[in-house]
Design an enzyme around this catalytic site. Structure first.
Site, PDB file in Angstrom:
ATOM      1  N   ASN A  40       0.818  -1.225   0.000  1.00  0.00           N
ATOM      2  CA  ASN A  40       0.000   0.000   0.000  1.00  0.00           C
ATOM      3  C   ASN A  40       0.847   1.268   0.000  1.00  0.00           C
ATOM      4  O   ASN A  40       0.357   2.347   0.349  1.00  0.00           O
ATOM      5  CB  ASN A  40      -0.918   0.023   1.221  1.00  0.00           C
ATOM      6  CG  ASN A  40      -1.711  -1.244   1.404  1.00  0.00           C
ATOM      7  OD1 ASN A  40      -1.439  -2.020   2.322  1.00  0.00           O
ATOM      8  ND2 ASN A  40      -2.664  -1.477   0.535  1.00  0.00           N
ATOM      9  N   HIS A  68      -2.604  -5.990  -3.344  1.00  0.00           N
ATOM     10  CA  HIS A  68      -2.452  -4.691  -4.008  1.00  0.00           C
ATOM     11  C   HIS A  68      -1.132  -4.532  -4.773  1.00  0.00           C
ATOM     12  O   HIS A  68      -0.887  -3.471  -5.347  1.00  0.00           O
ATOM     13  CB  HIS A  68      -2.564  -3.554  -2.986  1.00  0.00           C
ATOM     14  CG  HIS A  68      -3.973  -3.312  -2.534  1.00  0.00           C
ATOM     15  ND1 HIS A  68      -4.963  -2.908  -3.399  1.00  0.00           N
ATOM     16  CD2 HIS A  68      -4.560  -3.454  -1.323  1.00  0.00           C
ATOM     17  CE1 HIS A  68      -6.103  -2.783  -2.720  1.00  0.00           C
ATOM     18  NE2 HIS A  68      -5.883  -3.120  -1.462  1.00  0.00           N
ATOM     19  N   HIS A 177      -4.366  -4.799   8.451  1.00  0.00           N
ATOM     20  CA  HIS A 177      -3.923  -3.491   8.955  1.00  0.00           C
ATOM     21  C   HIS A 177      -4.256  -3.289  10.426  1.00  0.00           C
ATOM     22  O   HIS A 177      -4.071  -2.192  10.954  1.00  0.00           O
ATOM     23  CB  HIS A 177      -4.490  -2.330   8.123  1.00  0.00           C
ATOM     24  CG  HIS A 177      -3.985  -2.299   6.713  1.00  0.00           C
ATOM     25  ND1 HIS A 177      -4.116  -1.191   5.895  1.00  0.00           N
ATOM     26  CD2 HIS A 177      -3.341  -3.229   5.975  1.00  0.00           C
ATOM     27  CE1 HIS A 177      -3.580  -1.452   4.715  1.00  0.00           C
ATOM     28  NE2 HIS A 177      -3.117  -2.683   4.736  1.00  0.00           N
TER      29      HIS A 177
END
Ligand SMILES: [Fe+2]
Ligand SMILES: [Fe+2]
Length: 263
Positions: A40, A68, A177
Site C-alpha cells: 500500500n 495490491h 492493517h
C-alpha cells in the site's frame, strides 16, 4: 539473529515514519534484517519502482507484497528484475516476479523470505499451503525462513502457522492493517502472529480517509479512497531467530510486538 518485520506501509505517512525512524530502531534493537510489507506504499494502492528504491534506501532489505502489489502498471516490468520485491508466490504461473527471496543478512546469515496470500474473502488464486510446500523445497543452506501470509481470515493465517510450525522461523500475518495480540512461539519453534498491523495513519479506517469509507458503507457505490492523516504509527514485530546450530531446523526464540509513533 534479530529480524524486524514491518506491517503494511500505507501511503506517504507510512513511508515518512519508515524514513524518519527506521535507522534509530535498527540501532536500538540491534536489528540484523529488515523486512516490510509494501503493498500500500503508493497512496494506499500498490508500489512504484521509485518507492521501492526509496524504501530500500531507508533500510528495508526485503519488500513483500499482497493483493495490491499489482495496482500500479509500472511494477509489472520492474518486479521481474528486482528480486527484493516479492509478490505472493501462489498467484497463477506466468505472472511476473517471485514470491521467494534468498539473501544473506549483514551478519552473514543466509535467509529466505516467502510471500503467500490467503483465499478466504480474497481472489481464489492457487493453494497457499501447497505453494508453501513447493517453495520451501527450494532454499538450501538457509537457517532463517520468514513467511508473510497476506490474508483476510485469522483462521487461514493460524492454519498456515500451524501447518509450517517447525519448518520455518516465523509466519507473520499481514493485510488486515489491525495488529493482533496473539504473538507466540508454536511448539515446533515457529514464531507466529495473526496480523502485525499497519504502518501509516491510524486516524483513518485501515489507513484510508474515514469519510470516503463510511460513505461507501452507506451508499454501496464505487469510490476513490484517499490516504488518511493523523496518528502515524509504525507497527512491527521483532523476531529473534536461533541460528546457533548450522543446518538445523529454523527456530525462533521470541517474537515481540513493537509500535512507534511519529510525534
Ligand atoms: Fe495492506
Ligand atoms: Fe492486502
Amino acid at each position: 539473529m534479530r529480524i524486524l518485520f514491518i506491517g503494511d506501509i500505507v501511503g506517504s505517512p507510512g513511508r515518512e515514519i519508515v524514513r524518519e525512524r527506521l535507522a534509530d530502531i535498527v540501532a536500538q534493537q540491534k536489528v540484523d534484517l529488515v523486512i516490510a510489507n509494501c503493498e500500500n506504499a503508493a497512496s494506499g494502492f500498490g508500489i512504484t519502482p521509485r518507492l521501492v528504491e526509496e524504501l530500500l534506501a531507508a533500510g528495508v532489505e526485503v519488500l513483500s507484497g499482497g493483493n495490491h502489489i499489482w495496482d500500479r502498471k509500472e511494477i509489472f516490468e520492474y518486479i521481474a528484475h528486482e528480486p527484493r520485491l516479492l509478490r505472493p508466490a501462489n498467484f497463477p504461473d506466468g505472472n511476473p516476479g517471485s514470491g521467494l527471496y534468498l539473501g544473506a543478512a549483514k551478519n552473514g546469515v543466509r535467509y529466505a523470505v516467502l510471500n503467500l496470500q490467503g483465499r478466504v474473502f480474497m481472489t481464489p488464486i492457487d493453494c497457499p499451503f501447497r505453494t508453501a510446500d513447493r517453495e520451501l523445497e527450494r532454499p538450501s543452506g538457509v537457517s532463517v525462513v520468514i513467511v508473510d501470509i497476506h490474508a483476510e481470515a485469522s483462521s487461514e493465517k493460524m492454519a498456515m502457522g500451524w501447518y509450517l510450525d517447525g519448518r520455518v522461523t516465523a509466519v507473520i500475518g499481514t493485510h488486515t492493517h489491525v495488529p493482533t495480540a496473539d504473538e507466540q512461539i508454536l511448539p515446533g519453534g515457529t514464531a507466529f502472529i495473526s496480523d502485525v498491523g499497519m504502518t501509516g495513519p491510524h486516524a483513518g479506517i485501515i489507513g484510508m480517509d474515514r469519510d470516503g469509507i463510511i460513505k461507501k458503507f452507506l451508499n454501496g457505490l464505487p469510490a476513490r479512497f484517499e490516504v488518511a492523516e493523523g496518528d502515524v504509527q509504525l507497527n512491527a514485530v521483532l523476531i529473534v531467530a536461533d541460528t546457533s546450530a548450522a543446518n538445523s531446523q529454523p527456530r525462533a526464540r521470541s517474537i515481540e510486538r513493537l509500535r512507534y509513533r511519529l510525534d
